[in-house]
Design a protein around this motif. Structure first.
Motif, PDB file in Angstrom:
ATOM      1  N   GLY A 102       0.795  -1.223   0.000  1.00  0.00           N
ATOM      2  CA  GLY A 102       0.000   0.000   0.000  1.00  0.00           C
ATOM      3  C   GLY A 102       0.830   1.277   0.000  1.00  0.00           C
ATOM      4  O   GLY A 102       2.027   1.259   0.274  1.00  0.00           O
ATOM      5  N   SER A 103       0.155   2.378  -0.330  1.00  0.00           N
ATOM      6  CA  SER A 103       0.847   3.659  -0.419  1.00  0.00           C
ATOM      7  C   SER A 103      -0.175   4.782  -0.491  1.00  0.00           C
ATOM      8  O   SER A 103      -1.246   4.611  -1.076  1.00  0.00           O
ATOM      9  N   THR A 104       0.160   5.921   0.083  1.00  0.00           N
ATOM     10  CA  THR A 104      -0.625   7.144  -0.152  1.00  0.00           C
ATOM     11  C   THR A 104       0.189   8.093  -1.026  1.00  0.00           C
ATOM     12  O   THR A 104      -0.164   8.392  -2.164  1.00  0.00           O
ATOM     13  N   ARG A 105       1.341   8.546  -0.491  1.00  0.00           N
ATOM     14  CA  ARG A 105       2.135   9.548  -1.169  1.00  0.00           C
ATOM     15  C   ARG A 105       2.756   9.061  -2.482  1.00  0.00           C
ATOM     16  O   ARG A 105       2.718   9.755  -3.495  1.00  0.00           O
ATOM     17  N   THR A 106       3.339   7.881  -2.450  1.00  0.00           N
ATOM     18  CA  THR A 106       4.090   7.430  -3.637  1.00  0.00           C
ATOM     19  C   THR A 106       3.151   7.250  -4.820  1.00  0.00           C
ATOM     20  O   THR A 106       3.417   7.726  -5.925  1.00  0.00           O
ATOM     21  N   ARG A 158       6.862  -1.261  -6.026  1.00  0.00           N
ATOM     22  CA  ARG A 158       6.898  -1.167  -4.553  1.00  0.00           C
ATOM     23  C   ARG A 158       6.661  -2.562  -4.000  1.00  0.00           C
ATOM     24  O   ARG A 158       5.631  -3.193  -4.268  1.00  0.00           O
ATOM     25  N   HIS A 171      14.849   3.239  -0.620  1.00  0.00           N
ATOM     26  CA  HIS A 171      13.680   4.044  -1.040  1.00  0.00           C
ATOM     27  C   HIS A 171      14.230   5.307  -1.721  1.00  0.00           C
ATOM     28  O   HIS A 171      14.091   6.412  -1.204  1.00  0.00           O
ATOM     29  N   GLN A 218      12.258   8.620  -2.198  1.00  0.00           N
ATOM     30  CA  GLN A 218      12.108   9.346  -0.936  1.00  0.00           C
ATOM     31  C   GLN A 218      13.441  10.005  -0.542  1.00  0.00           C
ATOM     32  O   GLN A 218      13.471  11.142  -0.074  1.00  0.00           O
ATOM     33  N   CYS A 262       9.264  11.035   6.500  1.00  0.00           N
ATOM     34  CA  CYS A 262       8.740  10.754   5.159  1.00  0.00           C
ATOM     35  C   CYS A 262       7.247  10.487   5.145  1.00  0.00           C
ATOM     36  O   CYS A 262       6.621  10.523   4.099  1.00  0.00           O
ATOM     37  N   MET A 263       6.646  10.265   6.334  1.00  0.00           N
ATOM     38  CA  MET A 263       5.232   9.945   6.458  1.00  0.00           C
ATOM     39  C   MET A 263       4.930   8.591   5.800  1.00  0.00           C
ATOM     40  O   MET A 263       5.584   8.255   4.839  1.00  0.00           O
ATOM     41  N   PRO A 264       3.942   7.858   6.275  1.00  0.00           N
ATOM     42  CA  PRO A 264       3.044   8.232   7.361  1.00  0.00           C
ATOM     43  C   PRO A 264       3.766   8.233   8.702  1.00  0.00           C
ATOM     44  O   PRO A 264       4.632   7.395   8.931  1.00  0.00           O
ATOM     45  N   ARG A 283       7.873  15.135  -3.034  1.00  0.00           N
ATOM     46  CA  ARG A 283       7.857  13.851  -3.763  1.00  0.00           C
ATOM     47  C   ARG A 283       7.383  14.081  -5.203  1.00  0.00           C
ATOM     48  O   ARG A 283       7.899  13.481  -6.149  1.00  0.00           O
TER      49      ARG A 283
HETATM   50  N1   CP Z   1       6.745   8.083   2.271  1.00  0.00           N
HETATM   51  C1   CP Z   1       6.042   7.167   1.572  1.00  0.00           C
HETATM   52  O1   CP Z   1       6.606   6.386   0.788  1.00  0.00           O
HETATM   53  O2   CP Z   1       4.694   7.245   1.759  1.00  0.00           O
HETATM   54  P1   CP Z   1       3.634   6.174   1.229  1.00  0.00           P
HETATM   55  O3   CP Z   1       3.965   4.865   1.899  1.00  0.00           O
HETATM   56  O4   CP Z   1       2.294   6.702   1.609  1.00  0.00           O
HETATM   57  O5   CP Z   1       3.800   6.052  -0.257  1.00  0.00           O
END
Ligand code: CP
Length: 341
Positions: free
Chosen positions: A57-61, A115, A151, A154, A297-299, A325
């Motif tokens: 899973g991912s939000t930002r990437t 990923r 990563h 990032q 880098c979040m989350p 990003r």
């Molecule tokens: N920093 C980062 O890779 O965030 P995600 O896991 O939300 O993609």
């Protein structure tokens, strides 16, 4: 070295690119970020497609890569591997091999992002092996969107953000990458990536962690070698408060013990409970005297890895970092997929 030399290149580990190549990527990021805020169209990858295999899973990437390809005039194709024919087992009867998948994918797209980490792998190093296998069989660039070890997208963002916030003056600045308690039990890629890129750029890097939590010894040796070549320094400390002394930048993050894949996630979570006091708290930030800017880098696990106040106060860079990003990945995509500004 020229911009042209990055066309067709993979980015799987931070070590795949040289300092000069990251400098180029940061210059291109500046141009693309400037164009974005000036509302100047920048379709460097018109009609090109970036395929994104998200095993985890991912939000930002995901969002930043998809938005990046839209703004560059191309298309990002989100692929959930569970809906494909691919099997990572690579044995007769298991499913389609990485080789056949990679060779078919290169016929459709101009770059592939992958990923693969955490619960989606069986042992540390497996994700890197899969990415290297894709790179062997795919003639378009392979971009690591987070693996078990690295990563790099990032990491470029982190060094770009630090340059931006510190007016380009990162050399010999102290960055503390601190282990922090969280029940999330996270992988090593972000912390190892930030340690590598900060060492490459001559920062004074301290990784602070409880004794059981030393990172990959090969990566730590790479950090030492990079720091010695760049005029920076690299050290590991098991004493959090003395490590934080003099920190310009602090990156608090949970990560698991090196035997996580042998002992399982539940046991790993039990070990972590010994160290609930390891947190970037408001009190610790105030005591620092030095800025102790928050790079994360979040989350972020608010209240565990860092106090909510630390995430939201003026010393927090996390949302600008998340935005970057988008800009840095536009540079990576443009350069590796042969775009022109
Ligand atoms: N920093 C980062 O890779 O965030 P995600 O896991 O939300 O993609």
């Amino acid at each position: 070295m020229s911009w042209f030399d990055l066309a067709g290149r993979d980015l799987i580990s931070e070590l795949d690119w040289t300092r000069e190549e990251y400098d180029i990527a940061m210059k291109v990021t500046d141009q693309l970020k400037g164009a974005y805020y000036s509302r100047i169209p920048h379709p460097t990858l018109e009609y090109k497609t970036f395929a994104m295999l998200f095993f985890a899973g991912s939000t930002r990437t995901r969002m930043s890569f998809e938005t990046a390809m839209t703004q560059l005039g191309g298309h990002a194709q989100f692929i959930d591997p569970q809906t494909t024919r691919l099997s990572l087992e690579d044995k007769p009867g298991a499913g389609e091999t990485v080789k056949d998948t990679a060779e078919a994918m290169e016929r459709y797209c101009d770059g592939v992002g992958i990923r693969l980490l955490d619960d989606k792998i069986r042992y540390y190093g497996e994700a890197d092996e899969v990415m290297q296998k894709f790179a062997k069989h795919c003639r378009v660039p392979i971009i690591n969107m987070a693996s078990d070890i690295n990563h790099p997208c990032q990491s470029l963002t982190d060094i770009y953000t630090m340059h931006e916030k510190l007016d380009g003056d990162v050399k010999r600045k102290k960055i503390v990458i601190m282990w922090a308690w969280s029940p999330w039990i996270r992988g090593w890629c972000s912390v190892q990536g930030t340690a590598l890129i900060s060492s490459l750029y001559g920062m004074n890097v301290v990784v602070a962690n409880p004794p059981e939590y030393d990172l990959d010894p090969r990566v730590m040796q790479d950090c030492r070698d990079l720091a010695s070549a760049s005029g920076g320094s690299f050290e590991v400390s098991h004493d959090l408060d003395s490590a934080l002394d003099g920190a310009t930048v602090v990156f608090p993050r949970n990560w698991f013990t090196k035997d996580r894949y042998e002992i399982g996630k539940e046991k790993a979570a039990e070990i972590a409970k010994k160290y609930v006091s390891w947190k970037y708290s408001t009190e610790r930030q105030k005591k620092l005297g030095d800025p102790g800017y928050l790079l994360q880098c979040m989350p972020v696990d608010r209240g565990n890895e860092a106090d909510a106040e630390v995430c939201d106060n003026k010393l927090s860079w996390i949302l600008d970092q998340a935005e970057n990003r988008l800009h840095t990945q536009k540079a990576i995509l443009t350069l590796t997929m042969g775009g022109r500004l």
